[in-house]
Design a protein around this motif. Structure first.
Motif, short mmCIF file in Angstrom:
data_model
loop_
_atom_site.label_atom_id
_atom_site.label_comp_id
_atom_site.label_asym_id
_atom_site.label_seq_id
_atom_site.Cartn_x
_atom_site.Cartn_y
_atom_site.Cartn_z
N PHE A 192 -7.27 6.52 5.12
CA PHE A 192 -7.87 7.79 4.76
C PHE A 192 -6.57 8.74 4.52
N TRP A 193 -5.59 9.12 5.40
CA TRP A 193 -4.64 9.88 5.42
C TRP A 193 -3.49 9.45 4.43
N LEU A 194 -3.22 8.13 4.44
CA LEU A 194 -2.13 7.83 3.60
C LEU A 194 -2.31 7.18 2.34
N SER A 195 -3.94 6.85 1.88
CA SER A 195 -4.04 6.38 0.66
C SER A 195 -4.94 7.26 -0.14
N ILE A 196 -5.78 8.12 0.40
CA ILE A 196 -6.82 8.79 -0.22
C ILE A 196 -6.25 10.18 -0.38
N MET A 241 0.87 -1.16 -0.17
CA MET A 241 0.10 0.17 0.16
C MET A 241 0.98 1.11 -0.06
N SER A 242 0.49 2.34 -0.71
CA SER A 242 1.62 3.38 -0.94
C SER A 242 0.86 4.51 -0.66
N ASN A 243 1.28 5.49 -0.15
CA ASN A 243 0.87 7.12 -0.06
C ASN A 243 1.94 7.65 -1.13
N ILE A 282 2.01 -1.05 5.31
CA ILE A 282 1.92 0.29 5.03
C ILE A 282 3.20 1.17 4.47
N ASP A 283 3.35 1.53 3.51
CA ASP A 283 4.55 2.13 3.06
C ASP A 283 4.96 3.53 3.49
N ASN A 284 5.98 3.46 4.49
CA ASN A 284 6.22 4.69 5.25
C ASN A 284 7.57 4.75 5.87
#
Length: 152
Positions: free
Chosen positions: A139-143, A1-3, A35-37
């Motif tokens: 929400f914050w890191l994907s949308i 998953m990427s932001n 979660i890509d962070n």
């Protein structure tokens, strides 16, 4: 998953949290949820501000894309940190999500008066805490499209 689909790089998150158990659980949720962070941790308000203002041992700190901020911190509390962020021209647009155990209406109101972008209450139950972090990610890191970082 990427932001950051606009830049293709992992999100840089500053977690400001003094509870080692909550730090560990947050790290696990990000890791297990793929979660890509890049997660950076500050354990008190002074360290968080040093990181953000690139002072002392944090002179080479990256500019985070988003801050997860606890309110109940040693040395400088979350309200003081949030106020300094919002009063700085370079940091004022940095998204700050309050993530705290406080359910007090006065804390919620004060956080929004200081222009927090969101207020999340940390559940005591570990499974509910995991769900909260996953919802933050969804929400914050994907949308959401986060603003570009102003380099100091």
């Amino acid at each position: 998953m990427s932001n950051r689909s606009d830049s293709g790089r992992p999100a840089k998150i500053l977690l400001v949290e003094d509870n080692p158990g909550d730090v560990r659980l947050t790290e696990e949720v990000f890791r297990e949820g793929q979660i890509d962070n890049t997660l950076h941790v500050a354990t008190d308000g002074v360290e968080a501000l040093d990181f953000l203002f690139k002072r002392g041992e944090h002179a080479d700190a990256p500019c985070p894309d988003i801050v997860l901020l606890d309110l109940n911190l040693p040395r400088k509390n979350g309200d003081e940190v949030l106020e300094e962020i919002r009063n700085d021209a370079d940091l004022s647009k940095l998204p700050v999500i309050v993530l705290t155990s406080s359910e007090a209406e006065s804390d919620v109101a004060k956080s929004y008066e200081l222009h927090a972008n969101a207020y999340l209450t940390k559940p005591v139950n570990p499974m509910e805490f995991i769900e909260t972090i996953q919802s933050f990610n969804s929400f914050w890191l994907s949308i959401v499209r986060l603003p570009s970082c102003n380099v100091r």
